[in-house]
Design an enzyme around this catalytic site. Sequence first.
Site, short mmCIF file in Angstrom:
data_model
loop_
_atom_site.label_atom_id
_atom_site.label_comp_id
_atom_site.label_asym_id
_atom_site.label_seq_id
_atom_site.Cartn_x
_atom_site.Cartn_y
_atom_site.Cartn_z
N GLU A 177 -4.15 4.64 7.75
CA GLU A 177 -2.72 4.98 7.71
C GLU A 177 -2.54 6.31 8.42
O GLU A 177 -3.26 7.27 8.14
CB GLU A 177 -2.18 5.03 6.28
CG GLU A 177 -0.66 5.17 6.26
CD GLU A 177 -0.07 5.32 4.88
OE1 GLU A 177 -0.45 4.57 3.97
OE2 GLU A 177 0.78 6.21 4.71
N GLU A 236 -4.51 5.47 -1.57
CA GLU A 236 -4.50 6.93 -1.78
C GLU A 236 -4.73 7.33 -3.24
O GLU A 236 -4.26 8.39 -3.67
CB GLU A 236 -3.20 7.54 -1.24
CG GLU A 236 -3.11 7.44 0.27
CD GLU A 236 -1.78 7.87 0.86
OE1 GLU A 236 -0.90 8.33 0.10
OE2 GLU A 236 -1.62 7.75 2.09
#
Length: 661
Positions: free
Chosen positions: A253, A177
């Site tokens: 995810e 991320e």
Amino acid sequence: MTWALWGFALLGCSLASASGVYRLDDALGLASEFDGIGALSGGGATSRLLVNYPEPYRSQILDYLFKPNFAAALQILKVEIGGDAQSTDGTEPSHMHYEDDENYFRGYEWWLMKEAKKRNPNIKLIGLPWAFPGWVGRGENWPYDYPDVTAYYIVSWIIGAKRFHDLDIDYIGIWNERSFSSKYIKLLRYTLDKQELQRVRIIASDNLWEPISFFMLVDSELREAVDIIGAHYPGTKTVPSALQTKKKLWASEDYSTFNDEVGAGCWARILNQNFVNGKMTSTIAWNLVASYYEDLPFGRCGLMTAQEPWSGHYTVNPPIWITAHTTHFTQPGWYYLQADGHLEKGGSYVALTDRQGNLTIIIETMTHDHSKCIRPLLSPYFVSPQKATFHLKGSFSKLKSLHTWYSKLEFNSPNSTLFQSLGPINVSEGVLTLNLGLDEVYTLTTLTAGFEKPFPDPPASQPFPSDYKDDFNIRNPPFSEAPNFADQTGVFEYFVNVSDPGEHVFTLRQVVTQRPITWVTESEHPISIIGNYKWVNLTITCDIYIESNDGGAFIAGRVNKGGIYAKAAKGIFFWVFPDGTYRVTGDLGGEEVLMKGLSGVRAKAWHTLTLILTGTNASGMLNGNPLWANVTITDPGNGWAAIGTHTFEFTQFDNFHVQAN
Ligand SMILES: *[C@@H]1O[C@H](CO)[C@@H](O)[C@H](O)[C@H]1NC(C)=O
Ligand SMILES: *[C@@H]1O[C@H](CO)[C@@H](O)[C@H](O)[C@H]1NC(C)=O
Ligand SMILES: *[C@@H]1O[C@H](CO)[C@@H](O)[C@H](O)[C@H]1NC(C)=O
Ligand SMILES: *[C@@H]1O[C@H](CO)[C@@H](O)[C@H](O)[C@H]1NC(C)=O
Ligand SMILES: *[C@@H]1O[C@H](CO)[C@@H](O)[C@H](O)[C@H]1NC(C)=O
Ligand SMILES: *[C@@H]1O[C@H](CO)[C@@H](O)[C@H](O)[C@H]1NC(C)=O
Ligand SMILES: *[C@@H]1O[C@H](CO)[C@@H](O)[C@H](O)[C@H]1NC(C)=O
């Protein structure tokens, strides 16, 4: 709209809704290859408490997660590559704390991968870093200034997995991320290939669909290097640029939702609709098992819960059985059938085949409010009870019956039906009709996978022991970290000092000596928490050994924050420094000084600190003698106990003892 189109649209609509008929036909050609359902351990420290469960409970939990045809039967295990830094609910240790350091036995992810492989040799393994030790960035908080160093660091982890644990890592990610660097990704591919790790596939960029997809479209070398575009929390949707790359698309995810029935509804909906709406062929849950203190951020956002190693208690939560609906009756390498996938009155279906005649259909009818995930926001939609008729064609036209598995999530009455066999359902001349209710999951399959009875109930839940001691005197500990300590900044490891005359041979040592390349803004003060968040009145005693004149150590109680919020933790912190001073602060940051003075503490000597908290009264002792007293405390009212250091310096701890009442 012209009248002709209007009429056509009406006709199309009425035909479909009146009939609720869905055609499943492999002769139409197959859609994408299915890559598996997985879950993520780490990101960060989410399996911390699992490793210290007593047997047989620890093995039972692992069976619930990984054993084929048993419960979740996960097909992919993704783990964090520890980076010595806070990665959501704690820090995980790196295999290279320092540039000249290599150790492939730290933490618990190696152990977890081996336990998963033991149960399912075909399970796929993914590694992904959240953070990196400071040396990787040569002091900068950035991993791409020296991409060759970062690639070396990551590839070492893959090689170490094979050499020391015989684990083949199947997929590797970039930086969770956070930014990616095209140059780094290409160099990672080059470094893998040079080490004859062509089989290791690259996932990028574990963030949003863009900009990685866009970069891949304009850079053919990057497109070559990346095998899978992994997006996080895609809300079941993708974007045109991602589709244009023609690469596999994954929800690398997803989920991250409290593991009650709504969490199960979220999971059921996205497992189907990530493919139906977004053409994603794998979905990976954060997190695998909620094995971290529940009052840390995102408490119980795991597929099941195992947060009490001291009691052995765990719960097999509904998302586990939702997973079973897909994983018991598919394998990575199966193919999705071409189908629209939307049910006429809401909900979805997917159909998969092994291309050898087996068929598995998974249907879900989750209603909006019962299937909201933590993110992103779910737009309103409606689901009604409906009749669904499936026309099985092609290789499936001769099927006489399908085995049926059923779940219904209940929100008003106490118990849901979870993954029950309804036996075979007849298929008459290739036609099969179901009456679908709300919040249901059906699996219809040619496979006759067995289903073993789960284990008897585990022991009852108990609070953390109110009198807890650890002298760290353990030879060959199975793990590098002491049970129940949950590092939030820095890394606290077992340490052996063979030259010690006797009392402090075995200790716990904070070992991170340089600020890591961080994933979140983390505390400058290493800290490890332990115990019961509800603790109010307690006495904490611990021996400390400050190794450097730049150091300092503390013990603390009523510590009220951890994880990504650890930096803002309040509590009562009793610090000592090698310049012979002490301080009592109301926060980890050290801004709120409640008391200070002289202590006589120095570096390279053992001292015993005691902190006594009773109601609004705090007092401290040094080496058994009162040092300060009558400090009035009001806030926070409760929290964990903790140990920690002032800076990123080696510091040891011994004979930890906490008594709460
Ligand atoms: C389905 O899968 C089973 C188990 O893998 C296999 O034995 C069988 O041949 C396959 N095909 C059919 C039509 O059942
Ligand atoms: C719900 O489940 C619990 C525990 O399994 C059981 O004791 C209880 O009788 C069940 N209640 C209903 C209404 O089925
Ligand atoms: C399914 O088919 C079998 C064999 O033809 C028949 O005995 C059985 O009654 C049927 N079951 C249902 C529910 O129709
Ligand atoms: C190990 O113990 C010896 C003897 O007490 C001491 O001089 C030395 O500083 C210790 N080393 C560490 C790393 O604690
Ligand atoms: C903590 O101690 C104070 C003072 O003795 C007492 O009033 C209070 O009830 C205690 N709190 C708990 C939770 O035990
Ligand atoms: C703390 O308060 C108690 C009770 O009021 C008193 O007896 C004691 O002298 C005080 N101690 C210090 C160090 O001020
Ligand atoms: C605070 O606690 C300390 C240590 O238990 C005790 O000596 C002291 O008298 C207490 N002070 C008050 C005001 O109760």
